[in-house]
Design an enzyme around this catalytic site. Structure first.
Site, short mmCIF file in Angstrom:
data_model
loop_
_atom_site.label_atom_id
_atom_site.label_comp_id
_atom_site.label_asym_id
_atom_site.label_seq_id
_atom_site.Cartn_x
_atom_site.Cartn_y
_atom_site.Cartn_z
N ASP A 137 0.88 -1.18 -0.07
CA ASP A 137 -0.06 -0.05 -0.04
C ASP A 137 0.85 1.03 -0.06
O ASP A 137 1.82 1.29 0.91
CB ASP A 137 -0.95 0.04 1.39
CG ASP A 137 -1.81 1.27 1.48
OD1 ASP A 137 -3.08 0.62 1.72
OD2 ASP A 137 -1.66 2.15 0.83
N ASP A 153 -3.95 2.53 -5.22
CA ASP A 153 -2.46 2.44 -4.31
C ASP A 153 -2.29 1.23 -3.71
O ASP A 153 -1.44 1.03 -2.76
CB ASP A 153 -2.58 3.74 -3.34
CG ASP A 153 -3.80 3.70 -2.51
OD1 ASP A 153 -4.52 2.96 -2.69
OD2 ASP A 153 -3.42 4.09 -1.40
N GLU A 154 -3.10 0.09 -3.93
CA GLU A 154 -2.78 -1.21 -3.17
C GLU A 154 -2.82 -2.39 -4.06
O GLU A 154 -3.57 -2.40 -5.09
CB GLU A 154 -3.93 -1.39 -2.38
CG GLU A 154 -3.96 -0.37 -1.09
CD GLU A 154 -5.57 -0.69 -0.28
OE1 GLU A 154 -5.83 -1.75 0.26
OE2 GLU A 154 -6.20 0.25 -0.59
#
Length: 429
Positions: free
Chosen positions: A11, A106-107
């Site tokens: 993350d 974003d992960e």
DNA sequence: TCTGGGGTCCTAGGACCC
DNA sequence: TCTGGGGTCCTAGGACCC
């Protein structure tokens, strides 16, 4: 029994804010927030912004004066930049495992089950180091035997400095785990939102540890199969698998609040045409056509004192299509039906649903070709031109150019990595 | 003045059928 | 005690996620 799996969740820290900082050295050490569309709410905060107590999701206008006096820099969302940086991160991660699921911008989940022979903490440190070095963004890594635990591990990696950005729950002993979990509020668990957390709390389940210890059968009766699966996952039984291939979307939405209130039906027509254009483009990229179209218009629900009006209408299409012009015509027909003059409209949107692959199309009852072949060719040519020369180079004239409905993005940073004219300049002195 | 956008999955309840 | 029962399809709404 099958051997336990190993999932990692990588993350990016404060992703949007970190992207902005990366290309603007003047922001170093300063509190930075990134705002949602129309510069509405805070959707990302740098570490400095969190430290001075700026909350996630707060409307910017409510805190702007105070925040600016504290030196906070607020920026509009720059999706072109974030999407490009996200792709770079995924590219680096892909070198660490072939089994990767891009979960959000974003992960990413990584299946590291095949790397059991390695020290996974060391491996994760290499991941962090390489993303920092090659892309320039800070990431944290959480590791666990299920996706839910990997997510939780990531939370510890981020929040507890002692982990130094990497937390492998499988390297901790049971008493340590129980201690950690009993210090963690239950709403930190993936899948437990505000509502469920409140109900759990009323039942005396306030921590991750309490939820982990509860009976999944009872949870299923009280809540749902989803939450009972979460309980099993917290206990190390992997129920959610890695989805390496993104399944095609079942619906495509496009909607926006307006930059200022809209009264004129012509503004609504343009806005809807614009939204249809964007959604239809996505639809064609996915190789699908839509069997139904929904139009939504609404006034501002945050102003209950103002006259309120809201309609959402779905029209099935006699023949499924991906033709922008046809879809715009349908959207306008719905709008003509539901538009009521005299209201201050705040938002409009459309949704394409009942999607199916273009190849599955059939002639309709009247034996007509399902879609004019020349129109279809024109759509594909338009997509090709827009792909090459930039979005909106060729567009439906109905999507127009009236300013009334366009969103505000007054604080937009340059598209540093995706536009030649916005390339940053580096000076060596 | 000013409060995001885009998704998924599950459940409950009604209609309908045999 | 017990008023048939069970399946499917659809829709609306709720909950979650980032």
């Amino acid at each position: 029994m099958a051997e336990a799996r190993r999932f990692a969740l990588v993350d990016c820290n404060n992703f949007y804010a970190s992207c902005e900082k990366l290309f603007a050295p003047t922001l170093a050490g300063r509190p930075v927030v990134v705002l949602s569309n129309n510069d509405g709410c805070v959707v990302a905060r740098s570490a400095e912004a969190k430290a001075i107590g700026i909350a996630m999701g707060v409307p910017w206008f409510k805190i702007a004066a105070t925040a600016e006096s504290q030196g906070v820099v607020a920026l509009s969302s720059n999706y072109a930049l974030y999407a490009d940086m996200s792709n770079r991160v995924v590219e680096v991660l892909s070198a660490f495992t072939p089994d990767l699921e891009v979960y959000s911008i974003d992960e990413s989940f990584l299946d590291l089950s095949g790397f059991r022979h390695l020290d996974l903490v060391t491996y994760a440190c290499q991941i962090r180091k390489r993303v920092a070095r090659w892309v320039g963004l800070p990431v944290c890594v959480g590791i666990g035997p299920t996706k839910t635990l990997a997510k939780l591990a990531n939370h510890f990696a981020k929040k507890r400095p002692s982990f130094e950005g990497v937390c492998d729950l499988m390297s901790l002993d049971e008493p340590t785990l129980a201690h950690l979990f009993s210090e963690t509020p239950v709403d930190e668990v993936w899948g437990v939102g505000r509502r469920i957390a409140t109900r759990l709390s009323e039942m005396g389940i306030e921590t991750v540890e309490a939820l982990r210890r509860s009976d999944p059968v009872w949870i299923r009766e009280q809540f749902s199969v989803v939450l009972s699966r979460t309980v099993r996952e917290l206990n190390g039984a992997s129920c959610l698998s890695l989805e390496a291939v993104t399944p095609p979307k079942q619906q495509i939405m496009a909607s926006r609040s307006f930059g200022s209130l809209v009264f004129d039906v012509e503004d609504l027509r343009e806005a809807l045409a614009h939204h249809v254009s964007r959604a239809a483009e996505k639809l064609r990229f996915q190789g699908d056509e839509a069997g139904a179209l929904t139009v939504m218009i609404r006034t501002n629900a945050f102003k209950p004192a103002e006259p309120q009006y809201q309609r959402t209408v779905t029209l099935p299409l006699a023949t499924p299509t991906s033709d922008t012009l046809h879809l715009i015509a349908v959207a306008h027909r719905i709008l003509d039906d539901i538009f009521r003059p005299g209201f201050a409209y705040h938002k409009a949107g459309i949704m394409l649903s009942e999607l199916r692959p273009t190849t599955a199309q059939q002639a309709n009852l009247f034996g007509l070709p399902p879609q004019d072949a020349r129109r279809q060719a024109a759509m594909l040519a338009m997509d090709e031109i827009n792909r090459k020369w930039g979005r909106g180079t060729v567009r439906a004239s109905a999507a127009g150019h009236r300013a009334g409905w366009q969103m505000r993005r007054d604080r937009l940073s340059p598209a540093y990595t995706t536009s030649w004219s916005d390339l940053p300049t580096a000076l060596a002195l």
